[in-house]
Scaffold this active site. Structure first.
Site, PDB file in Angstrom:
ATOM      1  N   GLU A 192      31.058  61.702  66.681  1.00 21.16           N
ATOM      2  CA  GLU A 192      30.737  60.267  66.649  1.00 21.16           C
ATOM      3  C   GLU A 192      31.907  59.435  66.140  1.00 21.16           C
ATOM      4  O   GLU A 192      32.094  58.291  66.546  1.00 21.16           O
ATOM      5  CB  GLU A 192      29.498  59.994  65.796  1.00 21.16           C
TER       6      GLU A 192
ATOM      7  N   PHE B  43      13.278  63.606  58.293  1.00 16.88           N
ATOM      8  CA  PHE B  43      14.396  64.383  58.826  1.00 16.88           C
ATOM      9  C   PHE B  43      15.397  63.453  59.523  1.00 16.88           C
ATOM     10  O   PHE B  43      15.015  62.636  60.351  1.00 16.88           O
ATOM     11  CB  PHE B  43      13.871  65.426  59.821  1.00 16.88           C
ATOM     12  N   GLN B  44      16.637  63.585  59.146  1.00 14.52           N
ATOM     13  CA  GLN B  44      17.740  62.781  59.696  1.00 14.52           C
ATOM     14  C   GLN B  44      17.525  61.276  59.511  1.00 14.52           C
ATOM     15  O   GLN B  44      17.911  60.477  60.358  1.00 14.52           O
ATOM     16  CB  GLN B  44      17.998  63.121  61.161  1.00 14.52           C
TER      17      GLN B  44
ATOM     18  N   MET C   2      53.813  61.516  55.523  1.00 13.92           N
ATOM     19  CA  MET C   2      53.925  60.293  54.728  1.00 13.92           C
ATOM     20  C   MET C   2      53.584  60.550  53.257  1.00 13.92           C
ATOM     21  O   MET C   2      54.226  59.983  52.357  1.00 13.92           O
ATOM     22  CB  MET C   2      53.014  59.201  55.303  1.00 13.92           C
TER      23      MET C   2
HETATM   24  C1  TPP Z   1      41.377  59.756  56.991  1.00  8.13           C
HETATM   25  C2  TPP Z   1      42.583  59.708  56.135  1.00  8.13           C
HETATM   26  N1  TPP Z   1      42.773  60.616  55.159  1.00  8.13           N
HETATM   27  C3  TPP Z   1      43.878  60.570  54.385  1.00  8.13           C
HETATM   28  C4  TPP Z   1      44.822  59.612  54.566  1.00  8.13           C
HETATM   29  C5  TPP Z   1      46.066  59.557  53.669  1.00  8.13           C
HETATM   30  N2  TPP Z   1      47.278  59.767  54.480  1.00  8.13           N
HETATM   31  C6  TPP Z   1      48.048  58.760  54.921  1.00  8.13           C
HETATM   32  S1  TPP Z   1      49.311  59.266  55.853  1.00  8.13           S
HETATM   33  C7  TPP Z   1      48.900  60.880  55.644  1.00  8.13           C
HETATM   34  C8  TPP Z   1      49.696  61.964  56.280  1.00  8.13           C
HETATM   35  C9  TPP Z   1      49.620  61.926  57.759  1.00  8.13           C
HETATM   36  O1  TPP Z   1      50.171  63.090  58.294  1.00  8.13           O
HETATM   37  P1  TPP Z   1      50.470  63.258  59.820  1.00  8.13           P
HETATM   38  O2  TPP Z   1      49.327  62.728  60.622  1.00  8.13           O
HETATM   39  O3  TPP Z   1      50.861  64.637  60.101  1.00  8.13           O
HETATM   40  O4  TPP Z   1      51.650  62.233  60.077  1.00  8.13           O
HETATM   41  P2  TPP Z   1      53.152  62.194  59.522  1.00  8.13           P
HETATM   42  O5  TPP Z   1      53.142  61.365  58.285  1.00  8.13           O
HETATM   43  O6  TPP Z   1      53.597  63.597  59.236  1.00  8.13           O
HETATM   44  O7  TPP Z   1      53.920  61.548  60.613  1.00  8.13           O
HETATM   45  C10 TPP Z   1      47.770  61.002  54.836  1.00  8.13           C
HETATM   46  C11 TPP Z   1      47.147  62.265  54.415  1.00  8.13           C
HETATM   47  C12 TPP Z   1      44.580  58.666  55.588  1.00  8.13           C
HETATM   48  N3  TPP Z   1      45.420  57.667  55.836  1.00  8.13           N
HETATM   49  N4  TPP Z   1      43.478  58.761  56.361  1.00  8.13           N
END
Ligand code: TPP
Length: 587
Positions: free
Chosen positions: A60, A122-123, A481
């Site tokens: 979803e 339920f649900q 990041m």
């Molecule tokens: C749903 C969610 N969980 C955690 C985060 C925190 N977060 C921001 S950027 C990131 C890393 C993203 O990694 P990736 O998709 O491999 O991209 P990269 O930075 O390596 O290009 C995280 C964990 C987020 N933005 N969204």
């Protein structure tokens, strides 16, 4: 209705069929919906619709993001559908994304029968209560006769004023009951009357301030996209000669490569855009919300400037920054009214020369590839090879910021980015939604490995529904990041940011999707060409090593809650240190 004419007699209809007909009447042509006990009646109704395409996402959340991607690319209301309980709660992130970025979205959820409401059946999940702070408006339908009116209202509210998500929760018994429906509905919400008309007085004040200014700058955002005001913005810039910087949401409202474009501002924005806005004496803020990723430390942001702020939402004006000339109303109308009153270019030659010098001194840059693939280089090459009107989608992380920095945007609505919420897992399903809207255009999802994994199940949707999204996975085996922040602020101590090396080409193959995996720089351009020339969906797994040195980070970077002078330019320099060294700053 004409006097004397008797209305055509409506047959008795089931609630579920009234829902479908009401959605058809609203022009809905696609729904991203996942069935369950409390919504399967509606799905049964949808099997009979000749006007609505049903796309079954594999989660979803994928459905809610797909509806968001559809809405961003088209400007129309995106519609998603889920069953009660877990189906409904899985929509929450997509609903919140739409709230943060002002995207018109209708989320429909099935609910337990009215007789069971509140019994922990339920649900059963109180989805109206759970989404209360996330939506623009919500409804729980308890009377079958309200269906046409509520669906009409919901669609109008989602797309008008400041667009946003609306939720309709429909108990199963209401879907199963029968009545003679009345589709002759009129919008009638006395408390909802968004004012579109800007004040003429304020517009005149703004035009006066624009001609008085010596160092004006335009700061344009997603409101320009929502109000379809890109044409008026371009006319305004042409008439005044004022340079423009955009938010992440505003990318595409003005061509990135135009001499008056300062590209994107903010935390990872162009150094020259951040310097320029902080040296401006007049900031013309159009459809923006002074987000912290743009302003950094609020008290220091544009300290010497006056502000004009145009926004449809009165609660945005004076929210973060005290505004000198507030203009509440539709930004398209405000620009039209200003354009009518502007008869000559602004006299700002020295300012433009200064801005140009900053542009030359601080361009976006990256290391050229030697032994391994460089993600920014991949994005630039892909940009060169892609169609001019390609739609680009991203997840969240380094890859997202590099795409926003290096892709040359030319038109609005070609950029799908979870900007305010910053939700990983956005890229693939959003691209899927846009591709359903535009089956013949190139839709490219550039996603990090972490983000891609979060909604990877949608590869099956691409395959089964024949949705030809091209996926480029910038795969560094890390949550890049977050690792970058660890390098910068936590001495590179890895706090669960290594995710391991998956072979996405093999995973895609298992879904029956054509794929390829590369890691050698010399394979990159031919592989991109192979991907773009393939007719169906595609996954290109681009492996590159996570690089913990400055040149592996998204640069420039203004640390959170800091000022533009704290911009990290590279390993050695902040902007402050660089200017001090060159005698350009006395502090
Ligand atoms: C749903 C969610 N969980 C955690 C985060 C925190 N977060 C921001 S950027 C990131 C890393 C993203 O990694 P990736 O998709 O491999 O991209 P990269 O930075 O390596 O290009 C995280 C964990 C987020 N933005 N969204």
């Amino acid at each position: 209705m004409d006097k004397g004419k008797t209305p055509a007699k409506q047959p008795i209809m089931k609630g579920r069929d009234i829902i479908v007909k009401a959605l058809e009447n609203e022009g809905v042509d696609v729904i991203f919906g996942y069935p369950g006990g409390a919504s399967m009646e509606i799905h049964q109704g949808l099997t009979l619709s000749k006007k609505i395409r049903m796309v079954l996402p594999r989660h979803e959340q994928g459905g809610s993001f797909a509806a968001g991607g559809y809405a961003r690319a088209t400007g129309k209301v995106g519609v998603c559908l889920a069953t009660s309980g877990p189906g409904a709660t899985n929509l929450l992130t997509g609903i919140m994304d739409a709230k943060m970025d002002s995207i018109p979205l209708l989320a429909i959820t099935g609910q337990v029968p009215t007789s069971s409401l509140g019994s922990d059946a339920f649900q059963e999940a109180d989805i109206v209560g759970s989404t209360f702070p996330l939506v623009k408006h919500s409804y729980l339908i308890q009377d079958i006769n309200d269906i046409p009116q509520i669906i009409h209202e919901a669609m109008v509210i989602a797309r008008t004023g400041r667009p946003g998500p609306v939720l309709i929760d429909i108990p199963k018994d209401v879907q199963q009951q029968e009545t003679v429906p009345n589709f002759d509905v009129k919008f009638d919400c006395p408390g909802y009357k968004p004012n579109l008309n800007p004040s003429v007085f304020q517009i005149k004040k703004a035009v006066h301030a624009i001609y008085e200014a010596k160092r004006p700058i335009i700061y344009a955002g997603g409101g320009i996209v929502s109000s379809e005001a890109s044409k008026e913005l371009r006319a305004f810039i042409k008439k005044t000669g004022i340079p423009v910087t955009t938010t992440v949401m505003g990318l595409g409202v003005y061509p990135s490569e135009d001499p008056l474009s300062l590209r994107m501002l903010g935390m990872h924005g162009a150094v020259y855009a951040n310097i320029a806005i902080n040296h401006a004496d007049l900031v013309i803020a159009l459809g923006v919300r002074f987000d912290d990723r743009v302003t950094g430390k609020l008290a220091e942001f544009c300290k010497n400037a006056q502000f004009i702020h145009v926004d449809i939402d009165p609660s945005e004006i004076n929210k973060n920054i005290a505004i000198d000339i507030p203009i509440q109303g539709d930004v398209k109308m405000a620009l039209q009214m200003m354009n009518e009153r502007i008869d000559r270019k602004c006299d700002i030659k020295p300012w433009l020369q200064q801005v140009d010098a900053w542009k030359k001194e601080f361009p976006f840059k990256y290391e050229q590839p030697k032994t391994s693939i460089v993600p920014q280089h991949t994005i630039c090459e892909l940009n060169k090879l892609a169609d001019k009107d390609a739609i680009v989608s991203v997840g969240v992380g380094q890859h997202q910021m590099w795409t926003s920095q290096f892709w040359n945007f030319t038109e609005p609505r070609n950029w799908l980015c979870s900007s305010g919420l910053g939700s990983m897992g956005y890229g693939l399903p959003a691209a899927m939604g846009a591709q359903v809207a535009f089956p013949d255009r190139q839709v490219i999802n550039i996603e990090g490995d972490g983000s891609f994994l979060m909604n990877i199940q949608e590869l099956q949707t691409l395959k089964i529904e024949k949705i030809p999204v091209k996926n480029v996975i910038l795969n560094n085996a890390h949550l890049g990041m977050v690792a970058q922040w660890e390098d910068r602020f936590y001495k590179s101590l890895r706090g669960h940011t290594f995710i391991g090396d998956a072979n996405f080409a093999e995973i895609a193959h298992a879904f029956g999707i054509k794929s390829e995996c590369i890691r050698d720089p010399k394979d990159m351009i031919p592989a991109l060409k192979r991907m773009l020339s393939h007719k169906g969906p595609y996954v290109l797994d681009v492996k590159y090593p996570y690089n913990d040195k400055s040149h592996g980070h998204v640069m420039p970077m203004i640390p959170a809650n800091h000022t533009y002078l704290d911009t990290i330019l590279d390993a050695e320099h902040s902007l402050r240190a660089y200017w001090q060294k060159n005698g350009l700053l006395e502090e």
